[in-house]
Design an enzyme around this catalytic site. Structure first.
Site, PDB file in Angstrom:
ATOM      1  N   THR A 145     -37.149  51.346 -90.768  1.00  0.00           N
ATOM      2  CA  THR A 145     -38.378  50.938 -90.085  1.00  0.00           C
ATOM      3  C   THR A 145     -38.202  49.565 -89.425  1.00  0.00           C
ATOM      4  O   THR A 145     -38.706  49.321 -88.319  1.00  0.00           O
ATOM      5  CB  THR A 145     -39.555  50.921 -91.086  1.00  0.00           C
ATOM      6  OG1 THR A 145     -39.782  52.272 -91.524  1.00  0.00           O
ATOM      7  CG2 THR A 145     -40.834  50.393 -90.453  1.00  0.00           C
ATOM      8  N   ASP A 195     -28.205  56.336-106.662  1.00  0.00           N
ATOM      9  CA  ASP A 195     -29.549  55.833-106.419  1.00  0.00           C
ATOM     10  C   ASP A 195     -30.334  56.102-107.708  1.00  0.00           C
ATOM     11  O   ASP A 195     -31.171  56.981-107.751  1.00  0.00           O
ATOM     12  CB  ASP A 195     -30.169  56.567-105.226  1.00  0.00           C
ATOM     13  CG  ASP A 195     -31.452  55.883-104.763  1.00  0.00           C
ATOM     14  OD1 ASP A 195     -31.778  54.805-105.296  1.00  0.00           O
ATOM     15  OD2 ASP A 195     -32.128  56.435-103.871  1.00  0.00           O
TER      16      ASP A 195
END
Lengths: 502, 502
Positions: free
Chosen positions: B203, B256
């Site tokens: 973003t 992760d």
């Protein structure tokens, strides 16, 4: 994109290249990613790091890579990102709680052996094996792969035996006595030993005081065939190289996972062709293994693995709650071992261990039915010293060497007892820290001599230990460590005083 | 020992020094060990590495260390080995299956935040947390410590809300629409976003096409108070720095871990003072989370953690089996989002997601009882575009910018369908690989435009996707990747042909 090769002064033990940050981004690379480098018709895969050391359009290579890949600054290289090795996926699978197939664990060990995996990846491998665990079968495959991906020895004739200590104790130089003792009975004992990592002296460091230990695998074979035994540094060979790389990442994390401990011992024994192996497991306070229960569990693991690998294994549990001999540090330990062989007596625990372990090998191989008595007879006959000198001479040392000739550090400091009493503890770890502060293992003459061990009686003023160093500043460091550590406790000593007197 | 300071051209983000191998051995150091460096009355602790770059008697420091510690080549430094930080022992405890106390996990996070721990240690921490697991309480303490050891914002007035996607999907630029939408209803939404690590555009990368995203924490506060919202790069602030360092070691291992995913989101939201947070959890084939079951479990974890931390959390499970919008890459995504706001319509899934998530925030904060309708009304009124331009302008961008002005790569290649049929799959990972090969996110104008998404009907010859690049060689790379990957599947396509025809 074409890059100009530049040789940069980085130390590296594996193929690696550095790129300018901007070029790396252009190639879509992240730190730790690998690239294929193409120079003319040759190509290699290397890890890429990013640095200010090279300009845009340049590719930096360390001297190791330049040499290995025959590059110089006239070369132009093309660089392509490549995906990470398959073996990293197999490590991920273990991290997720999975089990390796034989092919998977072999691929991981092959990539570790060939320096394809980096330290982060090897550490993930080691941690996953430790936490998730490995089955006996997986450990067996790992060991077979470690042996396979390295140099091996095989002997055409003779009974090949070996000894291995899981280590972790100071003054544990018994191999210098046990190896010639075993060899003088006609067995072949090609002993590869390690150098100290965190200890004060590895068997290889101690032997190096008297002879060359940087032997090739071919020299190890020849000397063993000629005189029956050898004590060499394993690191100079390429025996089970994966094991050395794994050990390198274990230190920064202070870990020593069970699968790796098992594999490390068994791979090395397998590679040198030994069929009968005695493993020394010292346990006690301050040793690698602290309880008898854990020591017995480890012994069972070794024996089971031995069966899988076709090795006849016996484990000797020994007392590890204090140093074995009295001398700590390369020259001091070499002197203590040689002196014991010259005098045919010496530190009881050092001699008992040497004779006991040699004796087990004699029984395993059918050389004698009462191995200990047989070992004692050989030792007392003086044949052990004779054989040791043959080995020293075959390894390029001076066969006329005498214990009194071995030089030790001339800067000394002796700590005496302030009280009358009995020694109740000798702290292994404190002794090692003092010896290392004094310069061991780098300064061969540095170390510690322990005058009084557990159970021995002291009077006020009696020496407890003497520190030896080659440099004044290191002696000072060691004295400071000794003052902070209380390495030897005498019963009745006040250890610390709390509160104010008035 | 006194060492001469030498500045060496190494890139480093933390205090580190290099010594000659021989000096390092003299000091008893092993790779990764730490030293205390004393220069005059100042001292610091740094990791020591060994290299050929410095001679004996020299200590090499990188420019970062030289600057941070005000050293130059006229300085003389004393160097002492120091023991490893306590926090490493706490990580060991977790590796052994233990549980952190509040003080222990805080000490680990503090040392990560201050760059005291190295990559191997941080990776051991992350792996141990993943494999051994962490209790809710331990994760809560970890998050509190992450927030505590970094910059924080607090607002004097207003209702502070936030949005976070767990990410992992291409064309997920909905924040560019949702943030101004939420702000135009009077809520405060200081959004800090990340840059792409392995994706085609974060973003922050997308927003950077239109405005400056490298904002300080003070600028983020000021702009939010002035216009109601901001979209900044979190990495330019010092919010929860431990999280960024942990993420850095996760990439090379492709991991992760759940505790880190939870902590990463919650620490960032906690630090910017948001009390109401919507978390977007896209799931589906090729997304970070593949099954609805796992997505719901993760949602519950977030909600529970929110309660412990005093944050009101709602999770929105969204469809992640294909890209959200049609554009992939910084400029393409910025263009798609801006165009949707200009036209007040656009990619259905992109708009639905933006309106839906804004709507949840409106209901959570009592702004509207039917949040979605309220969001739709605002969006269709054109206020979202107006607010977005205010935000762009406040962040130093051009408020007159129009979607058609946004430059995209002029090297293009379009892949067409060979068949008539319906699209049955758009492969997220393949799309990302193509966009990255074309140059995204570094080349802002590079990326992919998807003409046909799942369920849409194509005729033979219809375009399926167009690749955009700024450089010819990158376009060629991307075409090659696209040919190998089959990014878009049309029903009836023969995927591969095996065997010979005759």
């Amino acid at each position: 994109m074409k890059f100009k090769v530049k040789v940069v002064p980085l130390r590296s033990e594996k193929l690696s290249v550095v790129l300018n940050q901007n070029d790396a981004e252009d190639l879509g690379l992240l730190p730790g990613d690998r690239v294929k480098v193409v120079v003319g018709k040759e190509s290699f895969v290397a890890e890429a790091d990013f640095t200010e050391m090279v300009e845009e359009g340049e590719i930096g290579v360390c001297s190791f890579t330049a040499e290995a890949c025959r590059l110089d600054e006239s070369c132009l290289a093309e660089v392509y990102p490549v995906s990470r090795p398959k073996s990293v996926d197999f490590i991920r699978k273990k991290l997720d709680g999975g089990k390796y197939s034989a092919l998977e664990i072999k691929s991981v060990i092959e990539d570790i052996s060939k320096n394809v995996l980096n330290d982060l990846e090897i550490s993930a491998f080691t941690l996953a094996n430790e936490i998730v665990g490995m089955s006996d079968e997986e450990i067996q495959w790992m060991i077979e792969a470690m042996v396979e991906n390295g140099e091996k020895i095989s002997f055409e004739r003779g009974i090949v035996v070996n000894i291995q200590s899981i280590g972790g104790l100071p003054s544990n130089e018994f191999h210098l006595i046990a190896v010639p003792l075993v060899a003088s009975a006609g067995l072949l004992i090609p002993k590869t030993a390690s150098r100290a990592i965190t200890s004060a002296s590895g068997t290889a460091d101690t032997m190096e005081v008297l002879a060359d230990v940087n032997l090739s695998i071919e020299e190890i074979r020849e000397i063993t065939e000629k005189v029956g035994g050898v004590i060499a540094w394993g690191g100079a060979t390429n025996i089970a190289p994966a094991d050395d790389r794994i050990i390198r990442v274990e230190h920064p994390l202070s870990i020593d996972p069970r699968p790796q401990l098992l594999a490390s011992v068994m791979a090395k024994k397998g590679a040198i062709g030994a069929k009968n192996v005695v493993i020394d497991i010292p346990y006690g306070e301050g040793a690698k293994i602290e309880s008898g229960e854990k020591a017995r569990a480890l012994a069972n693991d070794f024996i089971e693995l031995g069966k899988r690998l076709g090795l006849n294994v016996v484990c000797a549990l020994t007392y590890g709650g204090q140093p074995i001999g009295r001398a700590v540090g390369p020259a001091l330990e070499a002197k203590e071992a040689l002196k014991a062989m010259e005098d045919r007596r010496g530190s009881a625990s050092l001699l008992e261990k040497s004779l006991g372990i040699a004796g087990i090998l004699f029984e395993m191989t059918g050389v004698a039915s009462d191995g200990y008595s047989y070992a004692k007879k050989i030792f007392e006959s003086g044949k052990t010293l004779e054989k040791f000198k043959e080995i020293v001479s075959a390894q390029g040392g001076d066969e006329k060497i005498r214990a009194d000739d071995i030089a030790i550090g001339d800067k000394t400091f002796t700590i005496t007892s302030k009280f009358e009493g009995a020694v109740v503890a000798v702290n292994n770890k404190a002794i090692v820290r003092i010896a290392r502060s004094a310069g061991a293992p780098k300064d061969k003459g540095a170390g510690v001599y322990i005058h009084k061990k557990r159970g021995e009686v002291v009077k006020a003023g009696d020496p407890l230990l003497t520190i030896y160093a080659e440099k004044d500043w290191k002696l000072d460091n060691a004295i400071e460590v000794a003052r902070a550590e209380a390495p030897i406790l005498v019963s009745g000593m006040i250890l610390e005083v709390y509160g104010k007197f008035r």
